[in-house]
Write a protein that holds these residues in place. Structure first.
Motif, PDB file in Angstrom:
ATOM      1  N   ALA A 235       0.828  -1.202   0.000  1.00  0.00           N
ATOM      2  CA  ALA A 235       0.000   0.000   0.000  1.00  0.00           C
ATOM      3  C   ALA A 235       0.863   1.253   0.000  1.00  0.00           C
ATOM      4  N   ASP A 236       1.879   1.261   0.855  1.00  0.00           N
ATOM      5  CA  ASP A 236       2.769   2.424   0.928  1.00  0.00           C
ATOM      6  C   ASP A 236       3.479   2.662  -0.401  1.00  0.00           C
ATOM      7  N   ALA A 237       3.941   1.596  -1.018  1.00  0.00           N
ATOM      8  CA  ALA A 237       4.635   1.736  -2.302  1.00  0.00           C
ATOM      9  C   ALA A 237       3.694   2.271  -3.376  1.00  0.00           C
ATOM     10  N   LEU A 238       2.460   1.762  -3.391  1.00  0.00           N
ATOM     11  CA  LEU A 238       1.485   2.217  -4.383  1.00  0.00           C
ATOM     12  C   LEU A 238       1.099   3.675  -4.144  1.00  0.00           C
ATOM     13  N   PHE A 239       0.949   4.065  -2.869  1.00  0.00           N
ATOM     14  CA  PHE A 239       0.652   5.461  -2.556  1.00  0.00           C
ATOM     15  C   PHE A 239       1.780   6.370  -3.050  1.00  0.00           C
ATOM     16  N   ARG A 240       3.013   5.954  -2.831  1.00  0.00           N
ATOM     17  CA  ARG A 240       4.147   6.770  -3.289  1.00  0.00           C
ATOM     18  C   ARG A 240       4.143   6.914  -4.808  1.00  0.00           C
ATOM     19  N   HIS A 241       3.838   5.806  -5.501  1.00  0.00           N
ATOM     20  CA  HIS A 241       3.767   5.864  -6.961  1.00  0.00           C
ATOM     21  C   HIS A 241       2.613   6.772  -7.406  1.00  0.00           C
ATOM     22  N   ALA A 242       1.488   6.675  -6.693  1.00  0.00           N
ATOM     23  CA  ALA A 242       0.338   7.517  -7.035  1.00  0.00           C
ATOM     24  C   ALA A 242       0.672   8.989  -6.844  1.00  0.00           C
ATOM     25  N   LEU A 243       1.363   9.288  -5.739  1.00  0.00           N
ATOM     26  CA  LEU A 243       1.741  10.668  -5.461  1.00  0.00           C
ATOM     27  C   LEU A 243       2.729  11.185  -6.504  1.00  0.00           C
ATOM     28  N   GLU A 244       3.694  10.357  -6.876  1.00  0.00           N
ATOM     29  CA  GLU A 244       4.665  10.753  -7.899  1.00  0.00           C
ATOM     30  C   GLU A 244       3.967  11.010  -9.230  1.00  0.00           C
ATOM     31  N   ALA A 245       3.013  10.143  -9.569  1.00  0.00           N
ATOM     32  CA  ALA A 245       2.289  10.308 -10.834  1.00  0.00           C
ATOM     33  C   ALA A 245       1.445  11.581 -10.818  1.00  0.00           C
ATOM     34  N   ALA A 246       0.825  11.867  -9.659  1.00  0.00           N
ATOM     35  CA  ALA A 246       0.003  13.077  -9.546  1.00  0.00           C
ATOM     36  C   ALA A 246       0.875  14.326  -9.609  1.00  0.00           C
ATOM     37  N   GLU A 247       2.026  14.292  -8.941  1.00  0.00           N
ATOM     38  CA  GLU A 247       2.928  15.444  -8.982  1.00  0.00           C
ATOM     39  C   GLU A 247       3.463  15.669 -10.396  1.00  0.00           C
ATOM     40  N   LYS A 248       3.700  14.596 -11.118  1.00  0.00           N
ATOM     41  CA  LYS A 248       4.193  14.708 -12.491  1.00  0.00           C
ATOM     42  C   LYS A 248       3.157  15.380 -13.379  1.00  0.00           C
ATOM     43  N   ARG A 249       1.888  15.042 -13.181  1.00  0.00           N
ATOM     44  CA  ARG A 249       0.834  15.644 -14.005  1.00  0.00           C
ATOM     45  C   ARG A 249       0.541  17.074 -13.570  1.00  0.00           C
ATOM     46  N   ASP A 250       0.801  17.390 -12.298  1.00  0.00           N
ATOM     47  CA  ASP A 250       0.642  18.754 -11.792  1.00  0.00           C
ATOM     48  C   ASP A 250      -0.778  19.291 -11.987  1.00  0.00           C
ATOM     49  N   VAL A 251      -1.762  18.439 -11.673  1.00  0.00           N
ATOM     50  CA  VAL A 251      -3.170  18.852 -11.683  1.00  0.00           C
ATOM     51  C   VAL A 251      -3.642  18.848 -10.226  1.00  0.00           C
ATOM     52  N   PRO A 252      -3.859  20.020  -9.633  1.00  0.00           N
ATOM     53  CA  PRO A 252      -4.177  20.093  -8.205  1.00  0.00           C
ATOM     54  C   PRO A 252      -5.336  19.189  -7.766  1.00  0.00           C
TER      55      PRO A 252
END
Length: 262
Positions: A235-252
């Motif tokens: 879960a922690d690894a997937l959350f980190r990947h999700a956060l990285e993907a969201a930051e990359k897209r930069d859509v608040p």
């Protein structure tokens, strides 16, 4: 709602407003000045229906930037003229967007009333049908009505749309997140063995080269499912990947969804 094909990247449009949607999807900060300029040109040329389409794009850009009052205002002119609309599909699109805006503003009862109206209408476009289900489920979830939300989501298809239509693709990613949040809420209030004995084997791997707007939300849904299954490291690894993907897209709006669950 209008549907646009998913593209590999945010290529800048070479033409006018008709080429805009492919480029604007997922790039709200860059979209705003483009749409403002396009609307001024359309007003000068007297392009009425094109202005309405551009305002709906403007609404979506403001929503992605969490500018909910501005998004609501972007639809004001079309909403005021709704009784004069001759195209039912346009009216349905505006009603769905207004429902989404009302939910974002916390005006739940108004959104519920509008969704009830929509449920009495004949929606033909698949993305409109799925958006209506998503918004009704979100309305119930906002009110803490998890059973009602879950019942509504039974009517929502899962998985990828056959023709990779961008609107439906994004809607289904959001539906997956809602389902995972309902399951999390049930886990917190229900200690039945069906939850404690769950496994993460049902999790589907995300496409390794998927760079579409859905990626952060799909990863978020998988992270929630792993947390439900008690697989904390996964879960922690997937959350980190999700956060990285969201930051990359930069859509608040997407970033807030991920952070709120994390």
């Amino acid at each position: 709602m209008r549907r646009w094909p998913i593209t590999a990247g945010p290529a800048k449009p070479s033409g006018g407003p008709t080429t805009a949607p492919v480029w604007l999807r997922g790039h709200p900060t860059r979209a705003l000045p483009y749409l403002d300029k396009a609307l001024r040109q359309m007003r000068e040329l007297g392009l009425i229906s094109e202005q309405s389409s551009a305002r709906r794009l403007l609404f979506q850009a403001h929503q992605q930037l969490l500018q909910h009052e501005a998004a609501f205002s972007a639809l004001a002119q079309d909403w005021a003229a709704r009784d004069r609309l001759t195209n039912t599909n346009t009216l349905i699109s505006i009603m769905l967007l207004r429902s989404k805006a009302l939910l974002a503003l916390g005006r739940t009862s108004e959104a519920a009333s509008l969704l009830t109206q929509l449920e009495s209408m004949d929606l033909v476009d698949p993305s409109d049908l799925e958006q209506r289900v998503l918004l009704r489920a979100r309305q119930h979830l906002d009110a803490g009505q998890y059973d009602l939300a879950e019942a509504v989501l039974e009517h929502a298809p899962a998985g990828d749309p056959p023709d990779q239509v961008a609107d439906i693709d994004q809607i289904r990613a959001e539906v997956a997140v809602l389902r995972s949040r309902i399951a999390l809420a049930r886990r917190h209030r229900d200690t039945a063995a069906t939850h404690s004995n769950a496994t993460a084997t049902a999790l589907l791997p995300d496409a390794p080269h998927d760079d579409s707007p859905r990626r952060p939300l799909r990863l978020l849904a998988h992270a929630n499912q792993a947390r439900i299954a008690g697989a904390a490291p996964q879960a922690d690894a997937l959350f980190r990947h999700a956060l990285e993907a969201a930051e990359k897209r930069d859509v608040p709006a997407t970033l807030v969804q991920v952070v709120s669950d994390y």
